[in-house]
Design an enzyme around this catalytic site. Structure first.
Site, PDB file in Angstrom:
ATOM      1  N   GLY A 113     -16.618   7.743  17.277  1.00 32.90           N
ATOM      2  CA  GLY A 113     -15.520   7.355  16.393  1.00 32.90           C
ATOM      3  C   GLY A 113     -14.481   7.627  17.261  1.00 32.90           C
ATOM      4  O   GLY A 113     -14.508   8.582  18.242  1.00 32.90           O
ATOM      5  N   GLY A 114     -13.104   7.328  16.661  1.00 34.24           N
ATOM      6  CA  GLY A 114     -11.877   7.762  17.413  1.00 34.24           C
ATOM      7  C   GLY A 114     -11.443   9.214  17.383  1.00 34.24           C
ATOM      8  O   GLY A 114     -12.193   9.872  16.768  1.00 34.24           O
ATOM      9  N   SER A 115     -10.493   9.537  18.271  1.00 35.83           N
ATOM     10  CA  SER A 115     -10.056  10.946  18.066  1.00 35.83           C
ATOM     11  C   SER A 115      -9.558  11.412  16.755  1.00 35.83           C
ATOM     12  O   SER A 115      -9.113  10.482  16.053  1.00 35.83           O
ATOM     13  CB  SER A 115      -9.050  10.892  19.336  1.00 35.83           C
ATOM     14  OG  SER A 115      -8.205  11.962  19.117  1.00 35.83           O
ATOM     15  N   SER A 116      -9.814  12.583  16.384  1.00 31.58           N
ATOM     16  CA  SER A 116      -9.339  12.773  15.002  1.00 31.58           C
ATOM     17  C   SER A 116      -9.986  12.215  13.815  1.00 31.58           C
ATOM     18  O   SER A 116      -9.549  12.211  12.715  1.00 31.58           O
ATOM     19  CB  SER A 116      -7.749  12.702  14.791  1.00 31.58           C
ATOM     20  OG  SER A 116      -7.212  13.638  15.339  1.00 31.58           O
ATOM     21  N   GLY A 118     -12.923  12.983  13.042  1.00 33.85           N
ATOM     22  CA  GLY A 118     -13.818  13.907  12.087  1.00 33.85           C
ATOM     23  C   GLY A 118     -15.172  14.062  12.737  1.00 33.85           C
ATOM     24  O   GLY A 118     -16.046  14.877  12.180  1.00 33.85           O
ATOM     25  N   LYS A 119     -15.433  13.787  13.986  1.00 32.83           N
ATOM     26  CA  LYS A 119     -16.974  14.021  14.616  1.00 32.83           C
ATOM     27  C   LYS A 119     -17.196  15.311  14.777  1.00 32.83           C
ATOM     28  O   LYS A 119     -18.545  15.602  14.349  1.00 32.83           O
ATOM     29  CB  LYS A 119     -16.975  12.923  15.927  1.00 32.83           C
ATOM     30  CG  LYS A 119     -16.628  11.653  15.901  1.00 32.83           C
ATOM     31  CD  LYS A 119     -16.813  11.021  17.312  1.00 32.83           C
ATOM     32  CE  LYS A 119     -15.512  11.671  18.144  1.00 32.83           C
ATOM     33  NZ  LYS A 119     -14.126  11.465  17.829  1.00 32.83           N
ATOM     34  N   ASP A 165     -15.875  16.127  24.612  1.00 27.46           N
ATOM     35  CA  ASP A 165     -14.984  17.188  24.878  1.00 27.46           C
ATOM     36  C   ASP A 165     -15.565  18.132  25.632  1.00 27.46           C
ATOM     37  O   ASP A 165     -15.064  18.774  26.553  1.00 27.46           O
ATOM     38  CB  ASP A 165     -14.512  17.962  23.687  1.00 27.46           C
ATOM     39  CG  ASP A 165     -13.525  17.307  22.759  1.00 27.46           C
ATOM     40  OD1 ASP A 165     -13.074  16.010  23.280  1.00 27.46           O
ATOM     41  OD2 ASP A 165     -13.211  17.305  21.380  1.00 27.46           O
TER      42      ASP A 165
END
Lengths: 171, 171, 171, 171
Positions: free
Chosen positions: C4-7, C9-10, C31
Site C-alpha cells: 500500500g502507499g505511504s500513510s 496504514g500498513k 522502512d
C-alpha cells in the site's frame, strides 16, 4: 543553563544531572521548542534554515516564538520548578543577554559545554544526524563573549563526570 | 485546550491545526511534560504509575511539577504565543478547574476529543504502545463534568476533519 | 505481504496482526530497509529521492541493496519464521513480480491496503511527516496491475478491523 | 560483526563505518530483531526478560526467531550485500559459535567492542535508558571466550576513531 554547540553533549549531561541531583529537576531545551513549532517556522525562508556549512539562521517569526517560550520557562522557574535548560547561543554573548533578561530575578548557574570541533563532528556522524557540519560550525561561535560560572569539556570527560562537576555548584 | 483520553487522537488533531491555521501556533502537551521530568517522578511509588487496568495515579511531586509547568505555559500565552495544548483530565472537571485557574485572563477554547473506547483500544494496539488498556480506561473519566466550547469525535472523523471543525471556532 | 502507499496504514495493521495471530510473527518492512541503508544511498542523486509531487525514484545501488534484503527476508521465512512484510510497490505489478521471484516456494498471502488519497494525505499531516504529498501520489500507482488474495481499505475501517479480515485468511 | 555489551558504542561505530567505507554497507543488529518481534516474545515469561541486575534471559520462542533472523541476514550477505552486524553475545563463546554456524562460507571480521563498565553505566544514564544496570552487567560476559580479529575500546576512543581502526581491516 547549559550552553554549547550541537553534538557537544548537553542532553547527556542534563539527563545525568536529573539522575544525580537529590531533588527533582525538569529538563527543557531548544529541541523541545523546535518540536513544538509549526512546520512553517522550520522551513527555509519562513523559519529556521540550515546552510551548507552548518550555519543556522532564524526568522522573526521563530525569534518571537522563542521569546514567548523563554518567558514561559522563566515563569515555570518562578512557580517553583527547578529547571535544567539547554540552549545553543547562536549569537554568543547577545544570546546570553537575551536569556539573562528573561531569567531576571532567578538564580541561574551559567554552564559552558565545550567540545573539540573534530570530536563533535565525529559524534554527529555516530548519532546519524542527517545534516552534518552543524556541530563543527557552532563549536566556537556559541561561546563568543559568553560569561560562565563553570565550564566543562566533553572531549575527554564523560557526561556523568561533567554532570558531577556541575552538580557540585548547584545549591 | 484539547482534552481526551490516551489514543483518542489529540496529537494528530494538534498537528493538523498547526498546518491549517493561518498564523503560527505552538503545540505543547502532557507528553512534553512527561519527557521533561526526571525518572524518579515517573517511577511507581515516587511519581506516576500505570495500574494493571490502565488507571494512572500521580504523586505530589508530579503534581507540583505539573503546576509549575502549566504556570509556564500560561506565561508563554501571556507573552504572545498562540498555543495548542493537549491534556488528559484524569480528574475530570476538577482537572479542568485547575487548568482554568492557571489560564485565567487568557482566551481559551475548550475542546473535548472523544473516541469510542473499543476504537481507542484498537488504535493503542496499532500504535504499538507497550502498556495497553490505558486508552479504554480513560475514555469516559477524562470528560466527566467537563464543559466544552466544542466537541469532536475521532471514531468516524479523521484528524484533519476534526481540526477543521475546531479551526472554525478559533478567532 | 502488505502492499500500500505511504500513510495507507500498513504498519498499524501489521502490529494488530502480531497482536491477534496465535503464533509469533516477525514484522519487517521497507522502512527497516531504509533505516539500514547508508546515508549515501538515501541522498538524492546517489540513492533514493523524493520529488516535489511526492514521487520517489531509486538508484541502482538502492535497488541492489533492496534485492539482497528481500533475498534475506525470504531466507528467514524458509528457516521457519512467520513474517508480516510491508512494502510500497512503486512499480506496481513489476514490483510484485520481483517480490514473487524472491519468495518462490513460500506460501504468500498478497494483501492490498487501500486508502482514499485525500484521507491518506490528511493522515500524513496528522503524523507530522516532513515531506507531504507522498501519500496521495502513491495511492493509485502502487496497486496498478497487482493481484491480491485479499484487499482491505483503511479509509473507513480501523487497523484492527482490517487485521481481523486478513487474519481469517492466514492458515 | 561487532560484539559488545549494551551502551558499549556499537551503533555509533556502525554508523561511522557506513560513513567512511567507500562502498555501501547495510547496518543491522539485535535491536532491529527486537523491533520486529511481537510483544508476546518480549514479555517476561514468554519471551525476553530483564532482571533486576540487568541480566537478560530469553525464551525458546525468542531463540527460534533469532535463528531464523540470522539465517536471513546470512542470506542477504550471500546475495551480495555488505553487512555491518551488531550483536550482544549473552552466551559469550557459545553465541559466537552459533553465529559462526549461520555465517559459514562468508568472510567475517569479528570485532570486539569493549567499554569500561563504569563508563558504559554512565552512558546508559546519559542516554536516558529506562532500565539501568544492563550495561555494566553485560560488559564482561559478552566477551567470555570470544575470539576476535580486532578489538576496540570506546572508553577513551571516539566511535569514529574506532571505526577507522576497523575499516583498515576491511578488504
Amino acid at each position: 543553563m547549559l550552553n554549547g554547540g550541537s553534538s557537544s553533549g548537553k542532553t547527556g549531561i542534563a539527563r545525568c544531572l536529573q539522575a544525580i541531583l537529590p531533588l527533582p529537576w525538569i529538563r527543557l531545551g531548544v529541541d523541545d521548542l523546535i518540536d513544538a513549532l509549526p512546520p512553517s517556522l522550520l522551513d527555509s525562508g519562513s523559519g529556521i534554515s540550515f546552510g551548507r556549512q552548518g550555519e543556522v539562521t532564524v526568522s522573526d517569526g521563530f525569534r518571537e516564538s522563542e521569546a514567548a517560550w523563554m518567558a514561559g520557562v522563566a515563569a515555570m522557574a518562578r512557580a517553583g520548578a527547578r529547571i535544567i535548560l539547554d540552549d545553543v547561543f547562536l549569537g554568543g554573548v547577545a544570546s546570553q543577554e537575551r536569556a539573562r533578561a528573561h531569567l531576571e530575578g532567578l538564580g541561574v548557574l551559567w554552564v559552558g559545554v565545550h567540545c573539540d570541533p573534530a570530536i563533535a563532528a565525529g559524534r554527529e556522524i555516530a548519532r546519524g544526524d542527517r545534516v552534518t557540519g552543524v556541530a563543527a560550525s557552532q563549536t566556537e561561535m556559541v561561546h563568543k563573549g559568553v560569561i560562565y560560572d563553570i565550564e566543562v569539556d566533553t572531549s575527554h570527560t564523560e557526561s556523568l563526570g561533567c554532570a558531577r562537576l556541575i552538580a557540585a555548584c548547584v545549591r
